[in-house]
Design an enzyme around this catalytic site. Structure first.
Site, PDB file in Angstrom:
ATOM      1  N   TYR A   1       0.870  -1.219   0.000  1.00  0.00           N
ATOM      2  CA  TYR A   1      -0.044  -0.128   0.096  1.00  0.00           C
ATOM      3  C   TYR A   1       0.774   1.191   0.116  1.00  0.00           C
ATOM      4  O   TYR A   1       0.560   2.391  -0.697  1.00  0.00           O
ATOM      5  CB  TYR A   1      -0.929  -0.020   1.277  1.00  0.00           C
ATOM      6  CG  TYR A   1      -2.310  -0.702   1.334  1.00  0.00           C
ATOM      7  CD1 TYR A   1      -2.223  -2.143   0.952  1.00  0.00           C
ATOM      8  CD2 TYR A   1      -3.471   0.080   1.242  1.00  0.00           C
ATOM      9  CE1 TYR A   1      -3.374  -2.809   0.930  1.00  0.00           C
ATOM     10  CE2 TYR A   1      -4.286  -0.892   1.195  1.00  0.00           C
ATOM     11  CZ  TYR A   1      -4.609  -1.966   1.069  1.00  0.00           C
ATOM     12  OH  TYR A   1      -5.777  -2.844   0.823  1.00  0.00           O
TER      13      TYR A   1
ATOM     14  N   ASP B   1     -12.100  -9.534   4.879  1.00  0.00           N
ATOM     15  CA  ASP B   1     -13.228  -9.320   4.247  1.00  0.00           C
ATOM     16  C   ASP B   1     -13.969 -10.576   4.187  1.00  0.00           C
ATOM     17  O   ASP B   1     -15.056 -10.929   4.178  1.00  0.00           O
ATOM     18  CB  ASP B   1     -12.995  -8.620   2.778  1.00  0.00           C
ATOM     19  CG  ASP B   1     -13.721  -7.363   2.801  1.00  0.00           C
ATOM     20  OD1 ASP B   1     -13.180  -6.518   3.649  1.00  0.00           O
ATOM     21  OD2 ASP B   1     -14.131  -6.683   1.855  1.00  0.00           O
TER      22      ASP B   1
ATOM     23  N   ASP C   1      -2.591 -18.162   0.095  1.00  0.00           N
ATOM     24  CA  ASP C   1      -3.675 -18.744  -0.577  1.00  0.00           C
ATOM     25  C   ASP C   1      -4.263 -20.080  -0.044  1.00  0.00           C
ATOM     26  O   ASP C   1      -5.660 -20.109  -0.021  1.00  0.00           O
ATOM     27  CB  ASP C   1      -3.049 -19.270  -2.197  1.00  0.00           C
ATOM     28  CG  ASP C   1      -1.711 -19.793  -1.809  1.00  0.00           C
ATOM     29  OD1 ASP C   1      -1.135 -20.033  -0.990  1.00  0.00           O
ATOM     30  OD2 ASP C   1      -1.156 -20.569  -3.010  1.00  0.00           O
TER      31      ASP C   1
HETATM   32  C1  LIG Z   1     -10.651   1.767   1.237  1.00  0.00           C
HETATM   33  C2  LIG Z   1      -9.442   1.067   1.195  1.00  0.00           C
HETATM   34  C3  LIG Z   1      -8.252   1.871   1.097  1.00  0.00           C
HETATM   35  C4  LIG Z   1      -9.336   0.078   2.364  1.00  0.00           C
HETATM   36  C5  LIG Z   1      -8.044  -1.005   2.623  1.00  0.00           C
HETATM   37  O1  LIG Z   1      -7.674  -1.361   1.308  1.00  0.00           O
HETATM   38  O2  LIG Z   1      -7.186  -1.026   3.348  1.00  0.00           O
HETATM   39  C6  LIG Z   1     -10.409  -0.946   2.735  1.00  0.00           C
HETATM   40  O3  LIG Z   1     -10.666  -1.826   1.831  1.00  0.00           O
HETATM   41  C7  LIG Z   1     -10.442  -1.392   3.769  1.00  0.00           C
HETATM   42  O4  LIG Z   1     -10.194  -2.663   4.315  1.00  0.00           O
HETATM   43  O5  LIG Z   1     -10.372  -0.680   5.140  1.00  0.00           O
END
Ligand SMILES: CC(C)[C@H](C(=O)O)[C@@H](O)C(=O)O
Ligand SMILES: NC(=O)c1ccc[n+]([C@@H]2O[C@H](COP(=O)([O-])OP(=O)(O)OC[C@H]3O[C@@H](n4cnc5c(N)ncnc54)[C@H](O)[C@@H]3O)[C@@H](O)[C@H]2O)c1
Length: 463
Positions: free
Chosen positions: A234, A345, A317
């Site tokens: 990032y 997620d 993975d």
């Molecule tokens: C919106 C984005 C920058 C963010 C990330 O990738 O960290 C989001 O996906 C999260 O998980 O908070």
């Protein structure tokens, strides 16, 4: 702003049975680290992670310094804050400055609910909460041409804690990089030094059937993902666009971690695992990536400081697959920025909905940043369909981890638990026989339930 001191030994200093079970105490920043997440005994640690008596308390997460045994006894807790003022009842009020960042999409809808809940719990727990709002993300681009205006970051830095909803939306999706809402969020995390992102994924008994996975797979899942948040691909340099030898356009990013970055997040994760079920799984891609090879080497090395924690390693993975196949094998997961983004997620769907998952991002100094795992959900924004519970639970994490107010945090968590028990559901967690409500109505129901809560009632849920 509150400069506080506290030393508490209260049975009512609650261990959350619901969302951060067993994670009562956590020190961030490693040896000499300066951030400590409060324990059930509400004593704090500094330097030696094991020295959890009173004495030094974190400067950092809540910018507090311990000044000794409290002189103001509130309920069963002894709490003293340098800025404490006497309330009309003569009780000690703790004052906190909280910056609210509603952001974009469903952000303002869910933040409204969380703010009202905080206001009520503040009254109930004798806290003075001063809220200030600032723009970030798309809303800030529209107003100031900048996804993270200096004024917003300054306000955050001068707070005791920052509660963010979410940023982003279709409107800004085609903007150039520096004018994207996401840039504001990354700048905020970096600007606050919030390198450790704690993302609990706990399957609540009420929502077992809301998951798309089988009951026997998800029932009892209780995972903490510790995501490194201010490094990795990032933030790595160089990055950008170029042209290759064939004249084609290219895009490139750099995945890079330093030893110091790995060591400090590893220590956070080991501390977390130690307070949970004592198992830590480090997720990497060391069969391919040099970054991950260093990651694995350092996590293994730091692990020698934690012989009581069982360390394992897994390729990302495989981890993605195992999370769906047999999620109960995981206790605490530590991983880098992008793997953590994806895995958290994924883990959210074990719990029924991403609309349920809160998170806390903390660093070595400065206020913590508390935000739901989900995004701005532009597909349902403005329709009163959003689930505000991840936001409300992020507020609870803020109280527990950012402000060292575990009783207030637990009161909120117990309220969420109760409302789910009574069968109220937003669309994302709806199932047969339950009562469908919108975001605002869920807020009203939470407030009603909270208004009826008593300390003993809240405590009984954690017994
Ligand atoms: C919106 C984005 C920058 C963010 C990330 O990738 O960290 C989001 O996906 C999260 O998980 O908070
Ligand atoms: N921390 C953040 O602010 C953050 C995190 C992730 C994504 N984003 C941004 O959000 C925007 C949308 O991203 P996305 O669609 O990939 O992810 P998202 O999390 O916003 O939405 C994914 C899906 O989950 C649903 N959802 C999310 N939160 C919900 C809630 N509280 N209640 C009910 N349903 C909910 C959405 O309706 C959507 O169907 C993008 O601009 C992205 O960059 C921001």
């Amino acid at each position: 702003m509150a400069a506080c001191a506290f030393s508490c030994s209260s049975a009512a200093a609650v261990k959350s049975a619901v969302f951060v079970r067993g994670t009562e105490s956590l020190s961030v920043g490693g040896k000499g680290g300066r951030v400590s997440i409060p324990s059930t005994s509400l004593s704090c640690s500094f330097k030696a992670l094991s020295a959890r008596q009173h004495g030094h308390c974190l400067e950092g997460l809540v910018k507090h310094t311990v000044q000794g045994e409290g002189s103001c006894r509130r309920k069963s807790m002894a709490v003293v804050r340098a800025s404490a003022s006497e309330t009309s009842e003569g009780a000690c009020a703790r004052s906190y400055k909280i910056t609210l960042l509603p952001g974009d999409g469903i952000g303002p809808e869910i933040m409204k609910v969380a703010k009202e809940v905080l206001k009520m719990v503040g009254q109930q727990e004798g806290m003075e909460l001063a809220f200030e709002e600032a723009l970030v993300g798309g809303a800030a681009i529209d107003e100031y041409g900048n996804p993270l205006p200096d004024s917003s970051l300054a306000l955050c830095r001068n707070s005791d804690a920052v509660l963010l909803a979410a940023i982003g939306g279709y409107k800004w999706d085609n903007n150039t990089a520096h004018l994207r809402p996401e840039r504001g969020l990354l700048g905020l995390r970096a600007g606050l030094g919030a390198f450790a992102n704690l993302r609990p994924a706990t399957v609540l008994p009420q929502l077992v059937d809301a998951s798309t996975l089988k009951r026997e797979v998800v029932e009892g899942v209780d995972i903490m993902v510790v995501r490194e948040l201010t490094g990795g691909i990032y933030f790595g340099q160089p990055k950008g666009f170029g042209v290759n030898e064939a004249g084609e356009r290219t895009g490139f990013n750099t995945m890079i971690y330093s030893v110091q970055e790995i060591d400090r997040i590893a220590r956070v994760a080991f501390e977390m695992a130690r307070k949970r079920r004592g198992r830590l799984c480090s997720v990497d891609k060391s069969n391919v990536l040099e970054t991950s090879q260093l990651w694995r080497e350092r996590v293994t090395e730091i692990g020698k400081e934690y012989p009581d924690v069982e360390l394992s390693h897994m390729y990302v993975d495989n981890a993605a697959m195992q999370l769906i196949r047999a999620p109960k094998q995981f206790d605490t997961i530590v991983t880098g920025n992008i793997f953590g983004d994806i895995l958290s997620d994924e883990a959210s769907m074990l719990t029924g909905s991403i609309g349920m998952l809160p998170s806390a991002s903390v660093g070595e100094s400065g206020p913590g940043l508390f935000e739901p795992v989900h995004g701005s959900a532009p597909d349902i924004a403005g329709q009163d369909k959003a689930n505000p519970l991840a936001q409300v639970l992020s507020a609870a994490m803020m109280l527990r981890y950012g402000l060292n107010e575990p009783a207030a945090a637990q009161r909120i968590e117990a309220t969420v638990f109760n409302v789910l028990d009574k069968g109220y559901r937003t669309g994302d967690i709806m199932s047969a026989g339950k009562t469908l409500v919108g975001c605002a109505q869920m807020g009203d129901i939470l407030l009603h339930s909270l208004s009826q809560s008593t300390e003993s009632h809240a405590a009984s849920l954690t017994a």
